[in-house]
Design a protein around this motif. Sequence first.
Motif, PDB file in Angstrom:
ATOM      1  N   SER A 198       0.850  -1.196   0.000  1.00 25.71           N
ATOM      2  CA  SER A 198       0.000   0.000   0.000  1.00 25.71           C
ATOM      3  C   SER A 198       0.884   1.244   0.000  1.00 25.71           C
ATOM      4  CB  SER A 198      -0.917   0.010   1.228  1.00 25.71           C
ATOM      5  OG  SER A 198      -0.160   0.055   2.421  1.00 25.71           O
ATOM      6  N   ALA A 199       0.372   2.329  -0.551  1.00 29.76           N
ATOM      7  CA  ALA A 199       1.117   3.581  -0.632  1.00 29.76           C
ATOM      8  C   ALA A 199       0.197   4.737  -0.275  1.00 29.76           C
ATOM      9  CB  ALA A 199       1.693   3.772  -2.030  1.00 29.76           C
ATOM     10  N   ASP A 200       0.808   5.808   0.233  1.00 29.68           N
ATOM     11  CA  ASP A 200       0.046   6.986   0.639  1.00 29.68           C
ATOM     12  C   ASP A 200      -0.144   7.941  -0.538  1.00 29.68           C
ATOM     13  OD1 ASP A 200       0.449   5.862   3.154  1.00 29.68           O
ATOM     14  OD2 ASP A 200       2.120   7.206   3.636  1.00 29.68           O
ATOM     15  N   GLY A 259      -2.190   4.628   2.801  1.00 28.91           N
ATOM     16  CA  GLY A 259      -2.606   3.432   2.086  1.00 28.91           C
ATOM     17  C   GLY A 259      -3.714   3.661   1.089  1.00 28.91           C
ATOM     18  N   ALA A 260      -3.733   4.854   0.463  1.00 28.49           N
ATOM     19  CA  ALA A 260      -4.821   5.200  -0.447  1.00 28.49           C
ATOM     20  C   ALA A 260      -4.841   4.360  -1.718  1.00 28.49           C
ATOM     21  CB  ALA A 260      -4.751   6.688  -0.808  1.00 28.49           C
ATOM     22  N   PHE A 261      -3.699   3.824  -2.119  1.00 26.41           N
ATOM     23  CA  PHE A 261      -3.684   2.947  -3.289  1.00 26.41           C
ATOM     24  C   PHE A 261      -2.614   1.889  -3.118  1.00 26.41           C
ATOM     25  CE2 PHE A 261      -0.436   6.017  -4.146  1.00 26.41           C
ATOM     26  CZ  PHE A 261       0.402   5.533  -5.135  1.00 26.41           C
ATOM     27  N   MET A 308       6.738   7.050   1.142  1.00 30.22           N
ATOM     28  CA  MET A 308       5.354   6.999   0.702  1.00 30.22           C
ATOM     29  C   MET A 308       4.533   5.932   1.430  1.00 30.22           C
ATOM     30  SD  MET A 308       5.908   5.225  -3.050  1.00 30.22           S
ATOM     31  CE  MET A 308       4.198   5.461  -3.507  1.00 30.22           C
ATOM     32  N   ARG A 309       5.143   5.213   2.370  1.00 32.77           N
ATOM     33  CA  ARG A 309       4.421   4.153   3.068  1.00 32.77           C
ATOM     34  C   ARG A 309       4.322   4.378   4.581  1.00 32.77           C
ATOM     35  NH1 ARG A 309       4.437   0.998  -1.432  1.00 32.77           N
ATOM     36  NH2 ARG A 309       6.411   0.755  -2.532  1.00 32.77           N
ATOM     37  N   ASP A 310       4.743   5.547   5.068  1.00 34.85           N
ATOM     38  CA  ASP A 310       4.780   5.738   6.523  1.00 34.85           C
ATOM     39  C   ASP A 310       3.621   6.551   7.071  1.00 34.85           C
ATOM     40  OD1 ASP A 310       5.403   8.293   5.710  1.00 34.85           O
ATOM     41  OD2 ASP A 310       7.319   8.421   6.782  1.00 34.85           O
TER      42      ASP A 310
END
Length: 317
Positions: free
Chosen positions: A131-133, A311-313, A234-236
Amino acid sequence: MIGFIVNPASGNGRGGRVWKKLEPELKRRSVPYRAAFTECKGDAVAKTEDMLRRYSLDAVVAVGGDGTVHETVNGMERAGSRDRSGRRPPFGYVPAGSGNDYARACGIPRDPAEALDRLLRELASGREPLSADLLRLEGDGAPAAANSYGFGLDAAVAEAVNRSTGKRLLNRLGLGKLVYLFALLRALVSYRPVRASVTVDGGDTRRFEEVWLIVVANNPCFGGGMRICPGADMRDGRATVCVVSGLGRLGLLCLFPLVFAGRHVGLKSVTLLEGREIEIEAPAGMPVQADGESVRLAAGEAVRTIRVAPGAFMTLG
């Protein structure tokens, strides 16, 4: 089936050349796919949304530069990141632009064949994608950002780069990064630093004089490899904010070479902050960019709020 959003014009035509190499490989491997080709600015948003609504996809893959990443991710946002079957396909990227900052952040190979091979192997593994922000700027119609938002000089430079007639020639000569330097030198002549304030997560407001730029980053790099926020991840679930203020034109010009290696961190003129909600108050006319694309805000808007969407995508890579 994989949906490809291809920008043939990215990287001075590199996007089209890359696709001509990828498509035979997809056929050789018997990989089911659909491809949509962009024709103008904003096209990738609409084509991504349309593809997600028409097909059941295993992934949505952008082939182009950071602008193509930006538009494809925003197309997924508009479609609710779900295809016609109601699934949430992951996002993938094959770099074919001049900057490719998203690829740097994710460790995606610059070689298109390697990037495709890695992407296909990840899909075949059956593992859950990471997941990524996303960063979301408050306001009607404001686009999300996968890499960063920039306020001030860097946004003025990004707009100049996107308008530049010399970008195509420099890309052809393999000197694409120089267009950013030329645009910076020109912007330095006319741009005037401003007074601004930054509030993180509702805490104390930090006030700055002579602000040249404010970057709110999800990834370390912007502008074709400048490590403006080296610690951004981008994951924190957090954004990193970099404020450059309190120095003259010559000092700013001396600072920029340090940014490529992240060596500007710790300088008196550089302030780094972290948080989940960033409020920026600055003059209404301050230029704004999202992933290198100019953003037009409502007239008179002086306060901008950016929120991290954890975790939007899902992402491959």
